[in-house]
Design a protein around this motif. Structure first.
Motif, PDB file in Angstrom:
ATOM      1  N   HIS A  65       0.838  -1.202   0.000  1.00 43.30           N
ATOM      2  CA  HIS A  65       0.000   0.000   0.000  1.00 43.30           C
ATOM      3  C   HIS A  65       0.874   1.253   0.000  1.00 43.30           C
ATOM      4  O   HIS A  65       0.604   2.216  -0.722  1.00 43.30           O
ATOM      5  CB  HIS A  65      -0.913   0.014   1.224  1.00 43.30           C
ATOM      6  CG  HIS A  65      -2.070  -0.917   1.154  1.00 43.30           C
ATOM      7  ND1 HIS A  65      -1.935  -2.286   1.033  1.00 43.30           N
ATOM      8  CD2 HIS A  65      -3.398  -0.684   1.204  1.00 43.30           C
ATOM      9  CE1 HIS A  65      -3.124  -2.850   1.012  1.00 43.30           C
ATOM     10  NE2 HIS A  65      -4.047  -1.892   1.117  1.00 43.30           N
ATOM     11  N   GLY A  91      -9.304  -1.559   2.920  1.00 46.35           N
ATOM     12  CA  GLY A  91      -9.399  -2.166   1.602  1.00 46.35           C
ATOM     13  C   GLY A  91      -8.098  -2.791   1.126  1.00 46.35           C
ATOM     14  O   GLY A  91      -7.026  -2.583   1.700  1.00 46.35           O
ATOM     15  N   SER A  92      -8.191  -3.537   0.065  1.00 46.44           N
ATOM     16  CA  SER A  92      -7.023  -4.168  -0.540  1.00 46.44           C
ATOM     17  C   SER A  92      -6.225  -3.131  -1.320  1.00 46.44           C
ATOM     18  O   SER A  92      -6.658  -1.996  -1.519  1.00 46.44           O
ATOM     19  CB  SER A  92      -7.471  -5.287  -1.482  1.00 46.44           C
ATOM     20  OG  SER A  92      -8.143  -4.728  -2.598  1.00 46.44           O
ATOM     21  N   ARG A  93      -5.075  -3.552  -1.795  1.00 44.68           N
ATOM     22  CA  ARG A  93      -4.245  -2.667  -2.610  1.00 44.68           C
ATOM     23  C   ARG A  93      -4.963  -2.315  -3.910  1.00 44.68           C
ATOM     24  O   ARG A  93      -4.871  -1.187  -4.393  1.00 44.68           O
ATOM     25  CB  ARG A  93      -2.903  -3.322  -2.897  1.00 44.68           C
ATOM     26  CG  ARG A  93      -1.914  -2.365  -3.481  1.00 44.68           C
ATOM     27  CD  ARG A  93      -0.536  -2.944  -3.654  1.00 44.68           C
ATOM     28  NE  ARG A  93      -0.339  -4.191  -2.961  1.00 44.68           N
ATOM     29  CZ  ARG A  93       0.579  -5.078  -3.274  1.00 44.68           C
ATOM     30  NH1 ARG A  93       1.395  -4.868  -4.263  1.00 44.68           N
ATOM     31  NH2 ARG A  93       0.707  -6.196  -2.600  1.00 44.68           N
ATOM     32  N   ALA A  94      -5.693  -3.260  -4.472  1.00 45.98           N
ATOM     33  CA  ALA A  94      -6.447  -2.995  -5.703  1.00 45.98           C
ATOM     34  C   ALA A  94      -7.517  -1.928  -5.467  1.00 45.98           C
ATOM     35  O   ALA A  94      -7.742  -1.060  -6.316  1.00 45.98           O
ATOM     36  CB  ALA A  94      -7.080  -4.276  -6.224  1.00 45.98           C
TER      37      ALA A  94
END
Length: 145
Positions: A65, A91-94
């Motif tokens: 991140h 949240g995720s990196r995506a």
């Protein structure tokens, strides 16, 4: 690393020498390659502190991140904003990448609303959030059976 680069001329290969020195000092450790030290240098430049402590919430994010924040954003205030948002939402990196690409910081709070003209204001005795917006559930077709 930053201080040494500042003291020496450009092209002194401070990071290259540091990578060699770290590998020699810690032969059983991994991650001291030139390739790994460049993001570390970028992190130190983006969040400089005299105390050695990393400002929150960046310290709570995974390394991927943080790399994304460094790679995609040039402004420190935006890095801080997205870091805080990522920690808050988890949240995720995506997801973080999508938020940066779609400029969430510009969109958040900018959605037009007619609540103030169509809903009565909350009273001192009403709950803090008096309106609950939920999906109506499955639609009924009127058929029994």
């Amino acid at each position: 690393m930053l201080e040494r680069q500042h003291r020496h001329d450009w092209g002194a290969k401070v990071i290259d020498r540091l990578a060699i020195d770290l590998r020699a000092a810690f032969p059983d450790q991994r991650g001291f390659s030139r390739r790994n030290l460049h993001p570390t240098r970028a992190f130190a430049a983006a969040w400089p502190t005299g105390t050695g402590l990393v400002p929150q919430p960046v310290a709570q994010l995974p390394r991927g991140h943080v790399r994304l924040l460094l790679d995609r954003l040039d402004q420190q205030d935006l890095r801080q904003w997205y870091a805080a948002s990522a920690v808050q939402q988890g949240g995720s990196r995506a997801v973080l990448e999508h938020q940066i690409a779609t400029r969430l910081h510009q969109r958040r709070g900018a959605t037009p609303s007619n609540f103030t003209t169509h809903l009565p204001p909350p009273t001192p005795t009403s709950p803090r959030t008096p309106y609950v917006f939920a999906s109506p559930g499955p639609h009924r077709t009127g058929c029994t059976g």
